[in-house]
Design a protein around this motif. Sequence first.
Motif, PDB file in Angstrom:
ATOM      1  N   GLN A 262      18.440   0.511  40.233  1.00 37.93           N
ATOM      2  CA  GLN A 262      18.594   1.365  41.426  1.00 37.93           C
ATOM      3  C   GLN A 262      19.236   2.702  41.052  1.00 37.93           C
ATOM      4  O   GLN A 262      20.313   3.064  41.537  1.00 37.93           O
ATOM      5  CB  GLN A 262      19.406   0.632  42.487  1.00 37.93           C
ATOM      6  CG  GLN A 262      18.691  -0.620  42.999  1.00 37.93           C
ATOM      7  CD  GLN A 262      17.322  -0.310  43.576  1.00 37.93           C
ATOM      8  OE1 GLN A 262      17.129   0.708  44.239  1.00 37.93           O
ATOM      9  NE2 GLN A 262      16.349  -1.168  43.287  1.00 37.93           N
ATOM     10  N   ILE A 263      18.543   3.455  40.208  1.00 40.72           N
ATOM     11  CA  ILE A 263      19.095   4.726  39.735  1.00 40.72           C
ATOM     12  C   ILE A 263      19.119   5.772  40.851  1.00 40.72           C
ATOM     13  O   ILE A 263      19.919   6.713  40.812  1.00 40.72           O
ATOM     14  CB  ILE A 263      18.297   5.230  38.511  1.00 40.72           C
ATOM     15  CG1 ILE A 263      19.033   6.384  37.840  1.00 40.72           C
ATOM     16  CG2 ILE A 263      16.876   5.618  38.903  1.00 40.72           C
ATOM     17  CD1 ILE A 263      18.446   6.794  36.511  1.00 40.72           C
TER      18      ILE A 263
ATOM     19  N   GLN B  76      20.395   5.546  43.549  1.00 38.36           N
ATOM     20  CA  GLN B  76      21.691   5.485  44.230  1.00 38.36           C
ATOM     21  C   GLN B  76      22.729   6.378  43.571  1.00 38.36           C
ATOM     22  O   GLN B  76      23.787   6.624  44.143  1.00 38.36           O
ATOM     23  CB  GLN B  76      22.215   4.041  44.223  1.00 38.36           C
ATOM     24  CG  GLN B  76      21.302   3.086  44.951  1.00 38.36           C
ATOM     25  CD  GLN B  76      21.073   3.535  46.369  1.00 38.36           C
ATOM     26  OE1 GLN B  76      22.024   3.761  47.108  1.00 38.36           O
ATOM     27  NE2 GLN B  76      19.821   3.711  46.737  1.00 38.36           N
ATOM     28  N   PHE B  77      22.441   6.820  42.341  1.00 38.34           N
ATOM     29  CA  PHE B  77      23.376   7.662  41.589  1.00 38.34           C
ATOM     30  C   PHE B  77      23.707   8.899  42.421  1.00 38.34           C
ATOM     31  O   PHE B  77      22.830   9.654  42.805  1.00 38.34           O
ATOM     32  CB  PHE B  77      22.719   8.032  40.250  1.00 38.34           C
ATOM     33  CG  PHE B  77      23.407   9.132  39.503  1.00 38.34           C
ATOM     34  CD1 PHE B  77      24.780   9.189  39.386  1.00 38.34           C
ATOM     35  CD2 PHE B  77      22.656  10.121  38.881  1.00 38.34           C
ATOM     36  CE1 PHE B  77      25.396  10.198  38.677  1.00 38.34           C
ATOM     37  CE2 PHE B  77      23.261  11.140  38.177  1.00 38.34           C
ATOM     38  CZ  PHE B  77      24.639  11.183  38.080  1.00 38.34           C
ATOM     39  N   ARG B  78      25.007   9.054  42.730  1.00 38.29           N
ATOM     40  CA  ARG B  78      25.448  10.145  43.588  1.00 38.29           C
ATOM     41  C   ARG B  78      25.897  11.303  42.707  1.00 38.29           C
ATOM     42  O   ARG B  78      26.801  11.135  41.891  1.00 38.29           O
ATOM     43  CB  ARG B  78      26.601   9.660  44.446  1.00 38.29           C
ATOM     44  CG  ARG B  78      26.739  10.315  45.771  1.00 38.29           C
ATOM     45  CD  ARG B  78      27.796   9.617  46.600  1.00 38.29           C
ATOM     46  NE  ARG B  78      27.331   8.339  47.135  1.00 38.29           N
ATOM     47  CZ  ARG B  78      26.492   8.240  48.160  1.00 38.29           C
ATOM     48  NH1 ARG B  78      26.045   9.326  48.758  1.00 38.29           N
ATOM     49  NH2 ARG B  78      26.114   7.061  48.585  1.00 38.29           N
ATOM     50  N   LEU B  79      25.250  12.460  42.820  1.00 40.60           N
ATOM     51  CA  LEU B  79      25.683  13.609  42.029  1.00 40.60           C
ATOM     52  C   LEU B  79      26.867  14.270  42.718  1.00 40.60           C
ATOM     53  O   LEU B  79      26.749  15.332  43.311  1.00 40.60           O
ATOM     54  CB  LEU B  79      24.527  14.596  41.820  1.00 40.60           C
ATOM     55  CG  LEU B  79      23.461  14.087  40.845  1.00 40.60           C
ATOM     56  CD1 LEU B  79      22.218  13.663  41.596  1.00 40.60           C
ATOM     57  CD2 LEU B  79      23.120  15.125  39.800  1.00 40.60           C
ATOM     58  N   GLY B  80      28.002  13.575  42.651  1.00 40.90           N
ATOM     59  CA  GLY B  80      29.204  14.095  43.290  1.00 40.90           C
ATOM     60  C   GLY B  80      29.971  12.961  43.922  1.00 40.90           C
ATOM     61  O   GLY B  80      29.521  11.815  43.898  1.00 40.90           O
TER      62      GLY B  80
ATOM     63  N   VAL C  89      31.743  10.513  46.852  1.00 42.45           N
ATOM     64  CA  VAL C  89      31.116   9.832  47.984  1.00 42.45           C
ATOM     65  C   VAL C  89      30.797  10.856  49.077  1.00 42.45           C
ATOM     66  O   VAL C  89      31.612  11.717  49.385  1.00 42.45           O
ATOM     67  CB  VAL C  89      32.058   8.736  48.533  1.00 42.45           C
ATOM     68  CG1 VAL C  89      31.446   8.088  49.766  1.00 42.45           C
ATOM     69  CG2 VAL C  89      32.335   7.697  47.457  1.00 42.45           C
TER      70      VAL C  89
ATOM     71  N   GLN D 216      19.380  14.913  34.904  1.00 43.37           N
ATOM     72  CA  GLN D 216      20.792  14.520  34.995  1.00 43.37           C
ATOM     73  C   GLN D 216      20.907  13.026  35.259  1.00 43.37           C
ATOM     74  O   GLN D 216      21.759  12.337  34.688  1.00 43.37           O
ATOM     75  CB  GLN D 216      21.490  15.303  36.107  1.00 43.37           C
ATOM     76  CG  GLN D 216      21.689  16.779  35.794  1.00 43.37           C
ATOM     77  CD  GLN D 216      22.230  17.551  36.993  1.00 43.37           C
ATOM     78  OE1 GLN D 216      23.034  17.032  37.777  1.00 43.37           O
ATOM     79  NE2 GLN D 216      21.775  18.784  37.152  1.00 43.37           N
TER      80      GLN D 216
ATOM     81  N   LEU E 111      22.059   9.219  32.486  1.00 50.34           N
ATOM     82  CA  LEU E 111      22.824   7.984  32.686  1.00 50.34           C
ATOM     83  C   LEU E 111      22.217   6.867  31.872  1.00 50.34           C
ATOM     84  O   LEU E 111      22.914   6.110  31.198  1.00 50.34           O
ATOM     85  CB  LEU E 111      22.756   7.556  34.145  1.00 50.34           C
ATOM     86  CG  LEU E 111      23.584   8.301  35.152  1.00 50.34           C
ATOM     87  CD1 LEU E 111      23.269   7.755  36.519  1.00 50.34           C
ATOM     88  CD2 LEU E 111      25.035   8.097  34.802  1.00 50.34           C
ATOM     89  N   LEU E 112      20.890   6.764  31.944  1.00 54.61           N
ATOM     90  CA  LEU E 112      20.196   5.701  31.210  1.00 54.61           C
ATOM     91  C   LEU E 112      20.357   5.911  29.710  1.00 54.61           C
ATOM     92  O   LEU E 112      20.602   4.975  28.967  1.00 54.61           O
ATOM     93  CB  LEU E 112      18.709   5.697  31.589  1.00 54.61           C
ATOM     94  CG  LEU E 112      18.403   5.198  33.000  1.00 54.61           C
ATOM     95  CD1 LEU E 112      17.012   5.604  33.436  1.00 54.61           C
ATOM     96  CD2 LEU E 112      18.559   3.686  33.046  1.00 54.61           C
TER      97      LEU E 112
END
Lengths: 452, 452
Positions: free
Chosen positions: A301-302, A304-308, A310, A371, A375-376
């Motif tokens: 579930q990439i 969902q990655f929040r750039l910042g 919450v 970006q 992560l991966l």
Amino acid sequence: MTRRTARDAPRAGLDVKTTRADPQPADFTDVRATNLAVVLRHLRANGPSSRAAIAASTGLNKATVSSLTGALLDQRLLRETGSSGNRIGRPGTALALDGSAYAAIGLQMTADRLTAVAVDFAGDQILLWHRHLDGAPATEAPPSHTPASASPASAPGAPASGGLAPGSRGGHATIRPGRMISALVALAQRAATRVRQQGRHVVGITVAAPGLISDDGTVQLSPSLGWENVDLRELLSGSLRRPGLDVTVTNHAGVAAIAELRHGDHAVKSDLTYVTGAAGVEAGIVVDGRLVHGSRGFTGQIGQFRLGPVGSPTLADLAGIEQLVRRALPGLTPAALTDLTPAVEQVANQARAGDPDTLAALQDTGCHLGQGLALLANLVNPEVIVLGDHYATLAEWILPSAEAELTRNTLAPSAGGTRLAASRLGLHAAALGGAVTHLDRIDTGALPAAAH
Amino acid sequence: MTRRTARDAPRAGLDVKTTRADPQPADFTDVRATNLAVVLRHLRANGPSSRAAIAASTGLNKATVSSLTGALLDQRLLRETGSSGNRIGRPGTALALDGSAYAAIGLQMTADRLTAVAVDFAGDQILLWHRHLDGAPATEAPPSHTPASASPASAPGAPASGGLAPGSRGGHATIRPGRMISALVALAQRAATRVRQQGRHVVGITVAAPGLISDDGTVQLSPSLGWENVDLRELLSGSLRRPGLDVTVTNHAGVAAIAELRHGDHAVKSDLTYVTGAAGVEAGIVVDGRLVHGSRGFTGQIGQFRLGPVGSPTLADLAGIEQLVRRALPGLTPAALTDLTPAVEQVANQARAGDPDTLAALQDTGCHLGQGLALLANLVNPEVIVLGDHYATLAEWILPSAEAELTRNTLAPSAGGTRLAASRLGLHAAALGGAVTHLDRIDTGALPAAAH
């Protein structure tokens, strides 16, 4: 219809799993199934081979190979061909995987589209159908809609029933499970009938869906479908005319990654990640030649990655295909956007024409995607990250900025060797992977019940 | 000195790998090594068992088991014990792993501290030494420093040489490789001598280091050490008095994860992630009972996760132990912070005393950590994420906010089942895991050369 043969499967992709396998006692009672699997995997990886070549490469003695291949010929899982496909041992009758007796069906679903694929045991794709779910906008839920016919007799390509849930979820399309299941059943029945008309036995059906799918085939949560706790596998099995049929429901990115590992052309042995933009942004992560399943199967579930912190936008918000389309086609009203595929084609055409706004939107999408993909690279360091479906269609304009940001955001120099590549499997990689995973079970030595 | 026995190893942790293993031909020439491995793994997982019990559980026939165990007894890898540890088959002489003949050494290094552990073949920890690298501040590089003695004779616990590089890197400690290697060699020699004095053969040494370690044992990049392209394995092997000794260099989070899988008490079968705060923030990710190695071994760099667009702080900046200590102990000058361990103890004491600033700092650390760990839950969905070393010391105050943010930032309900837990292996999990991985090679049937 593209044809992909067993030879397309990366040899090492299978070898790696074998070489990394843990020891098994040598006189287990399942030695026979074990050795059947060894023979099938050898032929899938290497193509037609003589019995002598199989014995030489696998370490099985010739008598054992003759007995095993005899059983596989009887089951029509193998066929004899004119001459050996390789030069080990003296030339002789070669054996090859036989696709004439068994096939598996893969279905792929998003809120706007269904796809069906059938693959025979030899690895050849023998069927590919797309169906647009008419009236399921990709951006919001319009007022209630007349259910269309979903009878098994409805022609492929004709609109399936696209009934809509009252509400919209997170700005995504929503489609009522009952309607979707009618459409899935209609397509599955028709595909199964076609396969049987060709004289093949259907060993199983896999449905690839976006979101969190639990091991029992329940769609626990799918923002892009607007579903929560829908027991899709149970509902499908109950609606099929042949309840005996083995139905599996799984996440679409995961099986698409399997398809890339087997039928993609990335020369990847074991570590590959597939990223889909067909419904949100999800990843299928393959490590050591195996799909990462995790504790409950809720992986990849990439988006969902929040750039910042919450509250700030997620990767899906910033790099999603829907969001790109809405920005690149401002004239298109949300309600008019009922199918992402033609919209993405239009974006590509505008990019080809050099439209500056479109090119800017594509570059931004690539930056944010890069970006996220870092992560991966930082966490699992895959050999290649494959941009799938709609991302592949737009790769020409997304890849440059995505690669720059991937490298920039990965600690290891040159992204730790992680490459970015565009999928060549088209928009149906998940359906293809779904069918392939069913055939894999035969490769493990679990031979199907005799065709009927 | 804590004692951990083979029985601590989670049985399923080993079984899983076997059950998921891919088929191997049943008449490969390495059948003997395969079956030796099956016997050793059975005893490691289940503890002392009779020959009959081994045969019954593994599927190997009794004659084969007798021949295999005979060879293992001759090699002093097994010993006979009074009575069978389990009730399968008639009671009789039980066989157990024998720790008296072989041991492996694990070394763990950060800019401020070295740790040595030795583990015998039975899984018992027989040595644990810590050495503070005097004069290596954890926050910046002070002026040049008198090199201390690093002779093999220097007593454990005495300061090792802590020479410093001219510059500081990213506000982290830097220590010149030459000095670090002298200290490592001194500690390794001393540990090896002690193990040999106990009559055991040293099968190998593993050095666990922070940062990106390539497969050939080169520290490609380690921000926390301030190292780039240091061929640590080569330099160490060359400096040891017994060059024959098998030296491995690997990332510290990865081997710590292996230690948790084998010696932790998380009842985890196959999917576990270990997070270390000893030097930056790194993760060791275990999937299907195996450490994720990736394309080049550059995995687990979760500290690189940027909470915001390029330029905003990383997870290491916001949730790192150094940053927490600096905030909670404002009186402590950077130069005075030469060892994280006592500083973390002091933070814990202030928290116990209810100091509001300290509690606030701990809560913030937990919040940011939880946001970072949600990445792992969303991508690989582990059964448990183990907070290691300094995080474990402070878990009482970090866990609540970390759990809340983990759940809040994971798409799946209740974090997809991913639990947070504090490690109970103390500050030397990486050294322990390093030693264990060496012994694993024997478990695969690669018996050591006869002890000398």
